[in-house]
Design a protein around this motif. Structure first.
Motif, PDB file in Angstrom:
ATOM      1  N   ASN A   1      -5.848 -42.413   7.139  1.00 60.11           N
ATOM      2  CA  ASN A   1      -4.684 -41.332   7.616  1.00 60.11           C
ATOM      3  C   ASN A   1      -4.572 -40.950   8.758  1.00 60.11           C
ATOM      4  O   ASN A   1      -3.702 -39.812   9.061  1.00 60.11           O
ATOM      5  CB  ASN A   1      -5.180 -40.009   6.532  1.00 60.11           C
ATOM      6  CG  ASN A   1      -5.354 -40.157   5.155  1.00 60.11           C
ATOM      7  OD1 ASN A   1      -6.359 -40.160   4.470  1.00 60.11           O
ATOM      8  ND2 ASN A   1      -4.266 -40.410   4.533  1.00 60.11           N
TER       9      ASN A   1
ATOM     10  N   LEU B   1       7.926 -42.331   9.861  1.00 60.27           N
ATOM     11  CA  LEU B   1       6.831 -42.099   9.167  1.00 60.27           C
ATOM     12  C   LEU B   1       6.356 -41.153   8.333  1.00 60.27           C
ATOM     13  O   LEU B   1       5.891 -41.014   7.511  1.00 60.27           O
ATOM     14  CB  LEU B   1       5.709 -42.672  10.221  1.00 60.27           C
ATOM     15  CG  LEU B   1       4.339 -42.837   9.737  1.00 60.27           C
ATOM     16  CD1 LEU B   1       4.201 -44.100   8.835  1.00 60.27           C
ATOM     17  CD2 LEU B   1       3.304 -43.111  11.014  1.00 60.27           C
TER      18      LEU B   1
ATOM     19  N   GLU C   1       7.691 -40.880   5.043  1.00 55.26           N
ATOM     20  CA  GLU C   1       7.364 -41.717   3.992  1.00 55.26           C
ATOM     21  C   GLU C   1       5.658 -41.687   3.992  1.00 55.26           C
ATOM     22  O   GLU C   1       5.303 -41.744   2.677  1.00 55.26           O
ATOM     23  CB  GLU C   1       7.523 -43.325   4.825  1.00 55.26           C
ATOM     24  CG  GLU C   1       6.759 -44.520   3.726  1.00 55.26           C
ATOM     25  CD  GLU C   1       7.578 -45.883   4.189  1.00 55.26           C
ATOM     26  OE1 GLU C   1       7.002 -46.755   3.507  1.00 55.26           O
ATOM     27  OE2 GLU C   1       8.528 -45.779   4.933  1.00 55.26           O
ATOM     28  N   ARG C   2       5.076 -41.150   5.006  1.00 55.01           N
ATOM     29  CA  ARG C   2       3.714 -40.797   4.713  1.00 55.01           C
ATOM     30  C   ARG C   2       3.353 -39.779   5.354  1.00 55.01           C
ATOM     31  O   ARG C   2       2.637 -39.474   6.504  1.00 55.01           O
ATOM     32  CB  ARG C   2       2.785 -42.183   5.480  1.00 55.01           C
ATOM     33  CG  ARG C   2       2.917 -43.489   4.769  1.00 55.01           C
ATOM     34  CD  ARG C   2       1.979 -43.271   3.611  1.00 55.01           C
ATOM     35  NE  ARG C   2       0.801 -43.002   4.028  1.00 55.01           N
ATOM     36  CZ  ARG C   2      -0.346 -43.715   4.372  1.00 55.01           C
ATOM     37  NH1 ARG C   2      -0.153 -44.969   4.320  1.00 55.01           N
ATOM     38  NH2 ARG C   2      -1.544 -43.491   4.559  1.00 55.01           N
TER      39      ARG C   2
ATOM     40  N   ASP D   1       1.028 -37.605   4.860  1.00 52.86           N
ATOM     41  CA  ASP D   1      -0.414 -37.501   5.066  1.00 52.86           C
ATOM     42  C   ASP D   1      -0.984 -38.065   6.117  1.00 52.86           C
ATOM     43  O   ASP D   1      -2.149 -37.698   6.479  1.00 52.86           O
ATOM     44  CB  ASP D   1      -0.969 -38.181   3.670  1.00 52.86           C
ATOM     45  CG  ASP D   1      -0.865 -39.783   3.689  1.00 52.86           C
ATOM     46  OD1 ASP D   1       0.372 -39.893   3.792  1.00 52.86           O
ATOM     47  OD2 ASP D   1      -1.825 -40.346   3.581  1.00 52.86           O
ATOM     48  N   VAL D   2      -0.239 -38.608   6.963  1.00 50.71           N
ATOM     49  CA  VAL D   2      -0.789 -39.353   8.066  1.00 50.71           C
ATOM     50  C   VAL D   2      -0.758 -38.494   9.367  1.00 50.71           C
ATOM     51  O   VAL D   2       0.623 -37.801   9.573  1.00 50.71           O
ATOM     52  CB  VAL D   2       0.211 -40.736   8.629  1.00 50.71           C
ATOM     53  CG1 VAL D   2      -0.406 -41.372   9.737  1.00 50.71           C
ATOM     54  CG2 VAL D   2      -0.456 -41.783   7.223  1.00 50.71           C
TER      55      VAL D   2
ATOM     56  N   LEU E   1       3.175 -49.197   9.415  1.00 53.18           N
ATOM     57  CA  LEU E   1       2.594 -49.341   8.133  1.00 53.18           C
ATOM     58  C   LEU E   1       1.457 -50.324   8.035  1.00 53.18           C
ATOM     59  O   LEU E   1       0.679 -50.177   7.037  1.00 53.18           O
ATOM     60  CB  LEU E   1       3.817 -49.344   7.087  1.00 53.18           C
ATOM     61  CG  LEU E   1       4.834 -48.062   7.236  1.00 53.18           C
ATOM     62  CD1 LEU E   1       5.785 -48.486   6.249  1.00 53.18           C
ATOM     63  CD2 LEU E   1       4.180 -46.822   6.419  1.00 53.18           C
TER      64      LEU E   1
ATOM     65  N   LEU F   1      -1.590 -48.923   9.129  1.00 56.70           N
ATOM     66  CA  LEU F   1      -2.382 -48.198   8.491  1.00 56.70           C
ATOM     67  C   LEU F   1      -2.982 -48.886   7.101  1.00 56.70           C
ATOM     68  O   LEU F   1      -4.057 -48.565   6.757  1.00 56.70           O
ATOM     69  CB  LEU F   1      -1.412 -47.035   7.741  1.00 56.70           C
ATOM     70  CG  LEU F   1      -0.695 -45.914   8.961  1.00 56.70           C
ATOM     71  CD1 LEU F   1       0.397 -45.139   8.416  1.00 56.70           C
ATOM     72  CD2 LEU F   1      -1.905 -45.286   9.140  1.00 56.70           C
TER      73      LEU F   1
ATOM     74  N   LYS G   1      -7.036 -49.171   6.195  1.00 55.70           N
ATOM     75  CA  LYS G   1      -7.270 -48.869   4.782  1.00 55.70           C
ATOM     76  C   LYS G   1      -8.249 -49.957   4.186  1.00 55.70           C
ATOM     77  O   LYS G   1      -9.237 -49.526   3.428  1.00 55.70           O
ATOM     78  CB  LYS G   1      -6.023 -48.397   3.563  1.00 55.70           C
ATOM     79  CG  LYS G   1      -6.633 -48.206   2.376  1.00 55.70           C
ATOM     80  CD  LYS G   1      -5.268 -47.893   1.543  1.00 55.70           C
ATOM     81  CE  LYS G   1      -5.687 -47.426  -0.026  1.00 55.70           C
ATOM     82  NZ  LYS G   1      -4.236 -47.126  -0.824  1.00 55.70           N
TER      83      LYS G   1
END
Length: 232
Positions: free
Chosen positions: A5, A34, A37-38, A40-41, A217, A220, A224
């Protein structure tokens, strides 16, 4: 918050490079994309100095003379500047290259950026970088001049030894050198702008926001994968 994240961004730049300013705007747009789209980041952005022509005389040299010598003719300069201005306009920037009289030595400005980053953090350094880009490419200011740097700090609301009467131009002992132990130098021959995401994915040049977002992306996703393997 897990490592997947967090997106670290190292942005290598020089203040005399218009493509770095354009790349900065593209990066900001990509970070906004970003966030949609994310959400949470968390993005952790660091601006890293990479002076392109550190041997430039301390007082700078005539801007037009430098580019005529570099590109070969006034006509070649006009063509290149038209390209830069058009690319900047597409990024929402209006450059005033005709106002620039001095091609500066940016070493002192970079040392000042590093000092501010160490003293006040990455956000303050980013504010100063933005101010110096604006001063040079929109106002035509000589960002190698100590008085201009004083004005930039004041405009950004940044406190420093400058306010105690230290001379930026001649008394620089208090300024840290570039590439200290917490700021290792990039590899030789690096082109700028250059962006490194999570230390695993990089993009060179003032690429479109979509290209930067794709690299983000991927970085990230890689983080992960690493985190998943560590837990397994």
């Amino acid at each position: 918050m897990t490592p997947s994240n967090i997106l670290s961004v190292e942005a290598y730049f020089d203040l005399i490079c218009p493509w770095c300013l354009i790349g900065k705007r593209h990066l900001e747009t990509a970070i906004d994309l970003l966030a949609r789209e994310r959400p949470d980041v968390t993005v952790q952005l660091e601006w890293r100095s990479y002076p392109l022509i550190p041997a430039t005389p301390p007082d700078g040299i005539p801007y037009r003379d430098f580019y005529v010598a570099r590109l070969g003719s006034p006509q070649a300069v006009a063509v290149r500047q038209a390209q830069v201005i058009a690319a900047a306009r597409e990024a929402g920037l209006t450059l005033a290259l005709d106002r620039i009289e001095t091609f500066p030595n940016t070493m002192l400005a970079h040392r000042l950026v590093r000092f501010v980053r160490t003293q006040d953090g990455a956000a303050a350094a980013a504010t100063l970088v933005d101010n110096l880009f604006t001063r040079y490419f929109m106002r035509g200011a000589n960002i190698g001049d100590g008085h201009v740097l004083r004005e930039a700090l004041a405009e950004c609301g940044i406190q420093s030894p400058l306010e105690q009467g230290a001379s930026v131009q001649h008394d620089m002992d208090w300024l840290p050198p570039l590439n200290g132990p917490d700021d290792p130098p990039p590899r030789a021959g690096l082109g700028v702008p250059h962006f490194i995401f999570n230390g695993t994915h990089s993009v060179s040049g003032s690429r479109p926001p979509e290209a930067l977002l794709e690299a983000m992306l991927r970085a990230l996703a890689r983080a992960k994968q690493i985190a998943t393997r560590a837990v397994a």
